[in-house]
Design an enzyme around this catalytic site. Structure first.
Site, PDB file in Angstrom:
ATOM      1  N   CYS A  66       0.972  -1.097  -0.093  1.00 18.07           N
ATOM      2  CA  CYS A  66      -0.080   0.131   0.082  1.00 18.07           C
ATOM      3  C   CYS A  66       0.922   1.286  -0.016  1.00 18.07           C
ATOM      4  O   CYS A  66       2.020   1.139  -0.163  1.00 18.07           O
ATOM      5  CB  CYS A  66      -1.078  -0.216   1.181  1.00 18.07           C
ATOM      6  SG  CYS A  66      -0.607   0.333   2.764  1.00 18.07           S
ATOM      7  N   HIS A  99      14.741 -13.442  11.962  1.00 13.63           N
ATOM      8  CA  HIS A  99      14.565 -13.524  13.461  1.00 13.63           C
ATOM      9  C   HIS A  99      12.876 -13.483  13.778  1.00 13.63           C
ATOM     10  O   HIS A  99      12.581 -13.875  15.124  1.00 13.63           O
ATOM     11  CB  HIS A  99      14.993 -12.211  13.775  1.00 13.63           C
ATOM     12  CG  HIS A  99      16.435 -12.164  13.993  1.00 13.63           C
ATOM     13  ND1 HIS A  99      16.886 -10.916  14.616  1.00 13.63           N
ATOM     14  CD2 HIS A  99      17.412 -12.951  13.337  1.00 13.63           C
ATOM     15  CE1 HIS A  99      18.382 -11.181  14.388  1.00 13.63           C
ATOM     16  NE2 HIS A  99      18.429 -12.353  13.757  1.00 13.63           N
TER      17      HIS A  99
END
Length: 144
Positions: A66, A99
């Site tokens: 977006c 991570h």
């Protein structure tokens, strides 16, 4: 052939079209959840469709776009099975996979170029979750 979903709002439409072509040349089956033009629309309609498909196991990963990336990321992250990360460079794209075991990369279409988007998506898709100490942290993300 790996399947990947993609969704955007009007601000991300042109970049989405570019990425659909790029991913197709890399051998991905791309499922396009829209939108289909630059006409103003509501990003949650398309973000929820992408998130629901990932949660249903129709594909493992996705790309959301977006204008700022923020609205799409907020929408996607409302889903318990989604870990979406907003990325503006390849370092962040690698880290959200390594991570955080992110399954959706979100791009701020108004702030990066098509070449940057291509590099970010490539890095995201080629990076692996490291597990280990990160696994317990990822397990704490979902609300119970």
């Amino acid at each position: 052939m790996k399947k990947i979903g993609i969704a955007c709002d009007h601000a991300g439409y042109q970049m989405k079209e570019f990425l659909v072509g790029y991913l197709s040349t890399k051998g991905y089956e791309v499922v396009d959840f829209g939108c289909d033009s630059e006409e103003s629309i509501d990003y949650p309609d398309f973000g929820h469709a992408l998130a629901s498909a990932i949660e249903a196991g129709e594909m493992e990963q996705g790309v959301g776009l977006c204008g700022s990336g923020e609205g799409m990321a907020m929408t996607l992250n409302k889903h318990q099975g989604i870990r979406a990360g907003l990325c503006w460079n390849t370092d962040v794209a690698a880290l959200i996979r390594q991570h955080n075991d992110a399954n959706v990369v979100v791009l701020p279409a108004r702030f990066i170029s098509n070449d940057e988007a291509m590099a970010i998506v490539s890095t995201f898709l080629s990076s692996e979750f490291e597990g280990g100490r990160h696994q317990r942290r990822v397990e704490k993300i979902a609300c119970k």
